[in-house]
Design a protein around this motif. Structure first.
Motif, PDB file in Angstrom:
ATOM      1  N   LYS A  22       1.848 -19.851  -8.617  1.00  0.00           N
ATOM      2  CA  LYS A  22       2.923 -20.826  -8.870  1.00  0.00           C
ATOM      3  C   LYS A  22       4.269 -20.134  -8.929  1.00  0.00           C
ATOM      4  O   LYS A  22       5.261 -20.640  -8.392  1.00  0.00           O
ATOM      5  CB  LYS A  22       2.635 -21.573 -10.178  1.00  0.00           C
ATOM      6  CG  LYS A  22       3.746 -22.495 -10.644  1.00  0.00           C
ATOM      7  CD  LYS A  22       3.766 -23.800  -9.885  1.00  0.00           C
ATOM      8  CE  LYS A  22       4.645 -24.827 -10.544  1.00  0.00           C
ATOM      9  NZ  LYS A  22       6.036 -24.775 -10.200  1.00  0.00           N
ATOM     10  N   GLU A  23       4.325 -18.949  -9.545  1.00  0.00           N
ATOM     11  CA  GLU A  23       5.585 -18.203  -9.622  1.00  0.00           C
ATOM     12  C   GLU A  23       6.062 -17.800  -8.228  1.00  0.00           C
ATOM     13  O   GLU A  23       7.252 -17.914  -7.914  1.00  0.00           O
ATOM     14  CB  GLU A  23       5.405 -16.972 -10.511  1.00  0.00           C
ATOM     15  CG  GLU A  23       5.242 -17.314 -11.981  1.00  0.00           C
ATOM     16  CD  GLU A  23       4.845 -16.117 -12.837  1.00  0.00           C
ATOM     17  OE1 GLU A  23       4.695 -14.993 -12.298  1.00  0.00           O
ATOM     18  OE2 GLU A  23       4.686 -16.312 -14.059  1.00  0.00           O
ATOM     19  N   ASP A  42       7.352 -20.914  -6.437  1.00  0.00           N
ATOM     20  CA  ASP A  42       8.680 -21.263  -6.947  1.00  0.00           C
ATOM     21  C   ASP A  42       9.751 -20.342  -6.363  1.00  0.00           C
ATOM     22  O   ASP A  42      10.838 -20.799  -5.994  1.00  0.00           O
ATOM     23  CB  ASP A  42       8.715 -21.198  -8.473  1.00  0.00           C
ATOM     24  CG  ASP A  42       8.011 -22.370  -9.133  1.00  0.00           C
ATOM     25  OD1 ASP A  42       7.754 -23.382  -8.450  1.00  0.00           O
ATOM     26  OD2 ASP A  42       7.727 -22.275 -10.339  1.00  0.00           O
ATOM     27  N   GLN A  43       9.451 -19.057  -6.245  1.00  0.00           N
ATOM     28  CA  GLN A  43      10.419 -18.110  -5.669  1.00  0.00           C
ATOM     29  C   GLN A  43      10.699 -18.451  -4.205  1.00  0.00           C
ATOM     30  O   GLN A  43      11.858 -18.452  -3.772  1.00  0.00           O
ATOM     31  CB  GLN A  43       9.897 -16.679  -5.764  1.00  0.00           C
ATOM     32  CG  GLN A  43       9.893 -16.115  -7.164  1.00  0.00           C
ATOM     33  CD  GLN A  43       9.223 -14.748  -7.219  1.00  0.00           C
ATOM     34  OE1 GLN A  43       8.423 -14.396  -6.362  1.00  0.00           O
ATOM     35  NE2 GLN A  43       9.573 -13.984  -8.236  1.00  0.00           N
ATOM     36  N   MET A  66      10.324 -21.394  -2.743  1.00  0.00           N
ATOM     37  CA  MET A  66      11.045 -22.662  -2.679  1.00  0.00           C
ATOM     38  C   MET A  66      12.509 -22.487  -3.068  1.00  0.00           C
ATOM     39  O   MET A  66      13.395 -23.104  -2.479  1.00  0.00           O
ATOM     40  CB  MET A  66      10.350 -23.707  -3.539  1.00  0.00           C
ATOM     41  CG  MET A  66       9.003 -24.114  -2.964  1.00  0.00           C
ATOM     42  SD  MET A  66       8.086 -25.279  -3.969  1.00  0.00           S
ATOM     43  CE  MET A  66       9.134 -26.730  -3.874  1.00  0.00           C
ATOM     44  N   ASP A  67      12.782 -21.633  -4.045  1.00  0.00           N
ATOM     45  CA  ASP A  67      14.168 -21.359  -4.431  1.00  0.00           C
ATOM     46  C   ASP A  67      14.936 -20.712  -3.281  1.00  0.00           C
ATOM     47  O   ASP A  67      16.092 -21.066  -3.017  1.00  0.00           O
ATOM     48  CB  ASP A  67      14.227 -20.447  -5.664  1.00  0.00           C
ATOM     49  CG  ASP A  67      13.848 -21.161  -6.948  1.00  0.00           C
ATOM     50  OD1 ASP A  67      13.839 -22.408  -6.969  1.00  0.00           O
ATOM     51  OD2 ASP A  67      13.552 -20.459  -7.942  1.00  0.00           O
ATOM     52  N   VAL A  98       6.096 -30.518  -5.754  1.00  0.00           N
ATOM     53  CA  VAL A  98       5.569 -29.536  -6.685  1.00  0.00           C
ATOM     54  C   VAL A  98       5.958 -29.977  -8.084  1.00  0.00           C
ATOM     55  O   VAL A  98       7.142 -30.231  -8.359  1.00  0.00           O
ATOM     56  CB  VAL A  98       6.126 -28.128  -6.377  1.00  0.00           C
ATOM     57  CG1 VAL A  98       5.700 -27.138  -7.445  1.00  0.00           C
ATOM     58  CG2 VAL A  98       5.674 -27.671  -5.008  1.00  0.00           C
ATOM     59  N   ASN A 154       7.130 -30.312 -11.701  1.00  0.00           N
ATOM     60  CA  ASN A 154       8.135 -29.637 -12.546  1.00  0.00           C
ATOM     61  C   ASN A 154       9.078 -28.740 -11.752  1.00  0.00           C
ATOM     62  O   ASN A 154       9.663 -27.813 -12.304  1.00  0.00           O
ATOM     63  CB  ASN A 154       7.480 -28.836 -13.651  1.00  0.00           C
ATOM     64  CG  ASN A 154       6.686 -29.717 -14.595  1.00  0.00           C
ATOM     65  OD1 ASN A 154       7.103 -30.816 -14.936  1.00  0.00           O
ATOM     66  ND2 ASN A 154       5.528 -29.242 -15.001  1.00  0.00           N
ATOM     67  N   TYR A 155       9.249 -28.975 -10.447  1.00  0.00           N
ATOM     68  CA  TYR A 155      10.200 -28.194  -9.660  1.00  0.00           C
ATOM     69  C   TYR A 155      11.474 -28.997  -9.480  1.00  0.00           C
ATOM     70  O   TYR A 155      11.431 -30.174  -9.145  1.00  0.00           O
ATOM     71  CB  TYR A 155       9.636 -27.817  -8.291  1.00  0.00           C
ATOM     72  CG  TYR A 155      10.557 -26.902  -7.531  1.00  0.00           C
ATOM     73  CD1 TYR A 155      10.634 -25.557  -7.828  1.00  0.00           C
ATOM     74  CD2 TYR A 155      11.398 -27.399  -6.543  1.00  0.00           C
ATOM     75  CE1 TYR A 155      11.496 -24.716  -7.168  1.00  0.00           C
ATOM     76  CE2 TYR A 155      12.276 -26.572  -5.874  1.00  0.00           C
ATOM     77  CZ  TYR A 155      12.326 -25.229  -6.187  1.00  0.00           C
ATOM     78  OH  TYR A 155      13.201 -24.409  -5.526  1.00  0.00           O
ATOM     79  N   ASP A 156      12.620 -28.362  -9.711  1.00  0.00           N
ATOM     80  CA  ASP A 156      13.919 -29.026  -9.578  1.00  0.00           C
ATOM     81  C   ASP A 156      14.387 -28.923  -8.133  1.00  0.00           C
ATOM     82  O   ASP A 156      14.789 -27.866  -7.678  1.00  0.00           O
ATOM     83  CB  ASP A 156      14.928 -28.371 -10.522  1.00  0.00           C
ATOM     84  CG  ASP A 156      16.306 -29.002 -10.432  1.00  0.00           C
ATOM     85  OD1 ASP A 156      16.432 -30.110  -9.871  1.00  0.00           O
ATOM     86  OD2 ASP A 156      17.258 -28.379 -10.919  1.00  0.00           O
ATOM     87  N   TYR A 157      14.308 -30.017  -7.405  1.00  0.00           N
ATOM     88  CA  TYR A 157      14.689 -30.026  -5.996  1.00  0.00           C
ATOM     89  C   TYR A 157      16.192 -30.144  -5.775  1.00  0.00           C
ATOM     90  O   TYR A 157      16.662 -30.030  -4.653  1.00  0.00           O
ATOM     91  CB  TYR A 157      13.976 -31.169  -5.263  1.00  0.00           C
ATOM     92  CG  TYR A 157      12.512 -30.922  -5.053  1.00  0.00           C
ATOM     93  CD1 TYR A 157      12.062 -30.272  -3.917  1.00  0.00           C
ATOM     94  CD2 TYR A 157      11.571 -31.320  -6.000  1.00  0.00           C
ATOM     95  CE1 TYR A 157      10.716 -30.027  -3.715  1.00  0.00           C
ATOM     96  CE2 TYR A 157      10.227 -31.079  -5.809  1.00  0.00           C
ATOM     97  CZ  TYR A 157       9.806 -30.433  -4.674  1.00  0.00           C
ATOM     98  OH  TYR A 157       8.473 -30.190  -4.482  1.00  0.00           O
TER      99      TYR A 157
END
Length: 70
Positions: A8-9, A12-13, A15-16, A64, A66-69
């Protein structure tokens, strides 16, 4: 699909990084807004024909947790 905490980490990286890229996946700045909308509509139609409307909808609606889009 279940991801481990480290998976997940990493996701997230990735996607960021993608969120910050102005030309991801392609530079389409030369297209008008109408051309871009048509491109996306054609892509969705092709996806629906190839994979079925259920798959197309699942892919388009995928998020995803809890992901801030923004």
């Amino acid at each position: 699909m279940w991801l481990s905490k480290s998976g997940k980490e990493v996701l997230d990286q990735i996607m960021d990084e993608v969120k910050e890229m102005e030309q991801f996946p392609l530079n389409m700045s030369h297209l008008s807004e109408n051309e871009l909308i048509s491109f996306l509509e054609y892509g969705q139609k092709i996806l629906g024909v190839q994979k079925g409307d259920t798959f197309r909808k699942m892919l388009i609606d995928a998020r995803v947790e809890n992901y801030d889009y923004a």
